[in-house]
Design an enzyme around this catalytic site. Structure first.
Site, short mmCIF file in Angstrom:
data_model
loop_
_atom_site.label_atom_id
_atom_site.label_comp_id
_atom_site.label_asym_id
_atom_site.label_seq_id
_atom_site.Cartn_x
_atom_site.Cartn_y
_atom_site.Cartn_z
CE LYS A 124 -4.39 1.07 0.18
NZ LYS A 124 -5.55 0.27 -0.29
CG ASP A 164 -7.42 3.24 -0.84
OD1 ASP A 164 -7.89 2.09 -0.81
OD2 ASP A 164 -7.54 4.02 0.13
P1 NDP Z 1 -12.89 7.75 -2.81
O1 NDP Z 1 -11.82 8.76 -2.67
O2 NDP Z 1 -13.51 7.54 -4.14
O3 NDP Z 1 -14.03 8.05 -1.73
C1 NDP Z 1 -13.74 8.00 -0.35
C2 NDP Z 1 -14.98 8.32 0.47
O4 NDP Z 1 -14.69 8.18 1.86
C3 NDP Z 1 -15.40 9.72 0.31
O5 NDP Z 1 -16.76 9.86 0.53
C4 NDP Z 1 -14.53 10.39 1.40
O6 NDP Z 1 -14.91 11.66 1.77
C5 NDP Z 1 -14.72 9.45 2.53
N1 NDP Z 1 -13.60 9.57 3.48
C6 NDP Z 1 -12.30 9.36 3.27
N2 NDP Z 1 -11.57 9.57 4.38
C7 NDP Z 1 -12.45 9.97 5.30
C8 NDP Z 1 -12.31 10.36 6.65
N3 NDP Z 1 -11.11 10.36 7.27
N4 NDP Z 1 -13.44 10.67 7.32
C9 NDP Z 1 -14.66 10.64 6.71
N5 NDP Z 1 -14.84 10.27 5.43
C10 NDP Z 1 -13.76 9.96 4.74
O7 NDP Z 1 -12.30 6.37 -2.25
P2 NDP Z 1 -12.81 4.89 -2.48
O8 NDP Z 1 -14.28 4.84 -2.70
O9 NDP Z 1 -11.90 4.30 -3.47
O10 NDP Z 1 -12.46 4.25 -1.06
C11 NDP Z 1 -13.43 4.09 -0.02
C12 NDP Z 1 -13.01 2.96 0.90
O11 NDP Z 1 -12.96 1.74 0.17
C13 NDP Z 1 -11.61 3.11 1.54
O12 NDP Z 1 -11.62 2.51 2.82
C14 NDP Z 1 -10.73 2.29 0.61
O13 NDP Z 1 -9.57 1.83 1.26
C15 NDP Z 1 -11.67 1.14 0.28
N6 NDP Z 1 -11.38 0.38 -0.92
C16 NDP Z 1 -11.19 0.97 -2.13
C17 NDP Z 1 -10.96 0.19 -3.25
C18 NDP Z 1 -10.80 0.77 -4.61
O14 NDP Z 1 -10.55 0.00 -5.53
N7 NDP Z 1 -10.98 2.06 -4.81
C19 NDP Z 1 -10.83 -1.25 -3.15
C20 NDP Z 1 -11.10 -1.78 -1.84
C21 NDP Z 1 -11.34 -0.98 -0.80
P3 NDP Z 1 -13.68 12.69 2.11
O15 NDP Z 1 -12.55 12.42 1.17
O16 NDP Z 1 -14.33 13.97 1.87
O17 NDP Z 1 -13.28 12.50 3.52
O1 2IT Z 2 -7.95 -1.57 -0.84
C1 2IT Z 2 -7.87 -2.07 -1.98
O2 2IT Z 2 -8.00 -3.27 -2.20
C2 2IT Z 2 -7.64 -1.15 -3.11
N1 2IT Z 2 -7.58 0.06 -2.90
C3 2IT Z 2 -7.44 -1.68 -4.50
C4 2IT Z 2 -6.03 -2.15 -4.71
C5 2IT Z 2 -5.68 -2.54 -6.11
O3 2IT Z 2 -4.48 -2.84 -6.30
O4 2IT Z 2 -6.52 -2.56 -7.00
#
Ligand code: NDP
Ligand code: 2IT
Length: 443
Positions: A124, A164
């Site tokens: 990561k 992410d």
């Molecule tokens: P995005 O940046 O697209 O969206 C993130 C969301 O979470 C936003 O609504 C953001 O609002 C909110 N957020 C982030 N940090 C905080 C915080 N400290 N407090 C409150 N809200 C918060 O990210 P993703 O949708 O990609 O990621 C969302 C979650 O899913 C994360 O935990 C990520 O690790 C996980 N994930 C993502 C994957 C991917 O492929 N994208 C795969 C697997 C898991 P704001 O930024 O305004 O705080």
């Molecule tokens: O938390 C996760 O699994 C991700 N943000 C996606 C990682 C990836 O390599 O696609």
């Protein structure tokens, strides 16, 4: 040795890293019986080794803002474990990013990637860069500066980052462009690429689709499905966006979204154009969900989280520790039957205890949100083959992977007829990596 003694040692070696210790304690607690009953694991100190990253790269990221002022951010890449494949995992750009968060995410990724059935190690990275309020040009300059150091540490057979929080298609594009310029190579060093330059169909939707495919399998174990179900979602990012589309496809209704400013409640369901509006909200770099309430005339609850609404299924898709024991009690009281994590570690340990005590269907992110990295793995395969699979082919593979992950959780996690998905995911993920480490000697 006991779990407590083991954790005391890990805590002493990693002080001031609460998120990392939280993630380690959960895994170690789940796998301890397996560890103790396999003397070969203990002799090779598999657990002691698995909690120590193979390598951590910490670097300076200097860049210029639009006023020509010098800015400095921190850059991270934690290369945690490469026993079963190249390091693989996303990049997070968010002001809350620090070493503890990077290590917790890298550690979780080891077991998640192991569960996917694909050959990927765990890693990561990211930065404390705040995308909020930045211009497109600033984001490009920051990404270029970030890659001007990261490029020497990654490669298609070494380490393959992705997106992410705060890193989506736009950022992956700027990062890829800079890598290509520096190395003069067009290779698959990142996933989540644009469709015309090596990206896979379905990657943007994959995490959210996978979460809902996984929840569908969970519901099946109690002879239920998504038809007519009320679903509460948190966040409004990439994962929430994909999950909402799939819930709608399967006949459910999503009534909430949340941001750092509060949550919105849309009793008619978030569907059609409203789903596309999520993309606009994120692209605006404003990070507020209140815009949705103003656009569609629905109630907005400032400073609150969506877990107080009545729902059948809860999908936390925002960030770590966003659902605590009070939220868990509310969900249980209001009749929620299934909690499936879209984000990484969104439920606190106390919240998980409440779900499990009440025999709710509950799955940790490392199993349920593995669809994103799975399609990243499929993107790597397509890049190696120099071929592109159809949308249907990728979606079918994703669906089968999510079913296979669910089967592993049921196999290793069923205790007295109740599926403990935490135990199942941790044991299944651990065994594959532990055996690979054993085969490869003390390295
Ligand atoms: P995005 O940046 O697209 O969206 C993130 C969301 O979470 C936003 O609504 C953001 O609002 C909110 N957020 C982030 N940090 C905080 C915080 N400290 N407090 C409150 N809200 C918060 O990210 P993703 O949708 O990609 O990621 C969302 C979650 O899913 C994360 O935990 C990520 O690790 C996980 N994930 C993502 C994957 C991917 O492929 N994208 C795969 C697997 C898991 P704001 O930024 O305004 O705080
Ligand atoms: O938390 C996760 O699994 C991700 N943000 C996606 C990682 C990836 O390599 O696609």
């Amino acid at each position: 040795m006991t779990v407590k003694e083991f954790m005391q040692k890990v805590t002493a070696r990693n002080p001031h890293e609460p998120e990392f210790l939280q993630a380690v304690e959960e895994v170690v607690t789940s796998v301890w019986d397996v560890y103790e009953s396999n003397p070969q694991f203990m002799e090779a100190k598999i657990l002691e080794r698995i909690v120590e990253p193979e390598r951590m790269i910490l670097f300076r990221v200097p860049w210029f803002n639009d006023k020509g002022e010098t800015q400095v951010n921190k850059g991270f890449r934690v290369e945690f474990n490469s026993a079963i494949g190249p390091y693989k995992g996303g990049l997070r750009f968010h002001p809350s990013v620090n070493l503890s968060i990077m290590k917790f995410l890298g550690f979780e990724q080891i077991f998640k990637n192991s569960l996917t059935t694909l050959p990927m190690g765990g890693g990561k990275g990211g930065s404390d860069f705040d995308t909020k309020g930045k211009s497109d040009a600033e984001i490009m300059r920051f990404c270029q500066a970030f890659m001007s150091e990261l490029f020497r540490h990654i490669g298609p057979n070494t380490d393959v980052p992705a997106g992410d929080i705060g890193v989506g298609g736009r950022e992956i594009g700027y990062l890829f462009g800079m890598y290509k310029k520096l190395k003069n190579e067009f290779v698959g060093i990142l996933t989540g690429k644009g469709l015309n330059w090596g990206g896979s169909l379905i990657r943007p939707e994959a995490t959210g689709f996978g979460v809902v495919y996984f929840a569908q399998e969970m519901l099946k174990t109690i002879n239920k499905n998504f038809e007519g179900k009320i679903v509460a979602v948190s966040g409004f990012g990439n994962v929430a966006w994909g999950a909402i589309q799939k819930v709608n496809d399967l006949g459910g209704k999503v009534v909430t979204l949340s941001g750092p400013d509060g949550y919105i409640y849309d009793k008619d369901g978030i569907k059609g154009d409203k789903v596309d509006y999520l993309l606009e909200m994120r692209a605006s770099n404003r990070d507020v969900v209140q815009d949705y309430a103003e656009e569609y005339g629905v109630p907005f609850y400032p400073e609150k989280r969506p877990w107080e609404v009545t729902c059948d299924v809860a999908l936390p898709c925002a960030t770590q520790n966003e659902l605590d024991e009070h939220d868990a009690e509310n969900l249980v009281k209001n009749g929620c039957i299934c909690i499936t994590e879209g984000a990484n570690m969104p439920c606190t340990p106390k919240a998980i205890e409440i779900f499990q005590k009440n025999k709710k269907l509950y799955s940790p992110g490392k199993a349920a949100n593995a669809g994103g990295v799975s399609v990243s793995g499929l993107e790597m395969s397509q890049n190696s083959l120099r071929l592109k699979w159809t949308r249907e082919e990728v979606d079918e593979r994703l669906h089968n992977i999510m079913k296979a992950i669910h089967n592993q959780c049921v196999k290793y996690g069923t205790v007295d007829g109740y599926v403990d998905y935490v135990r199942g995911a941790n044991i299944a993920g651990f065994l594959k990596v532990a055996n690979a480490m054993l085969d490869q000697g003390i390295v």
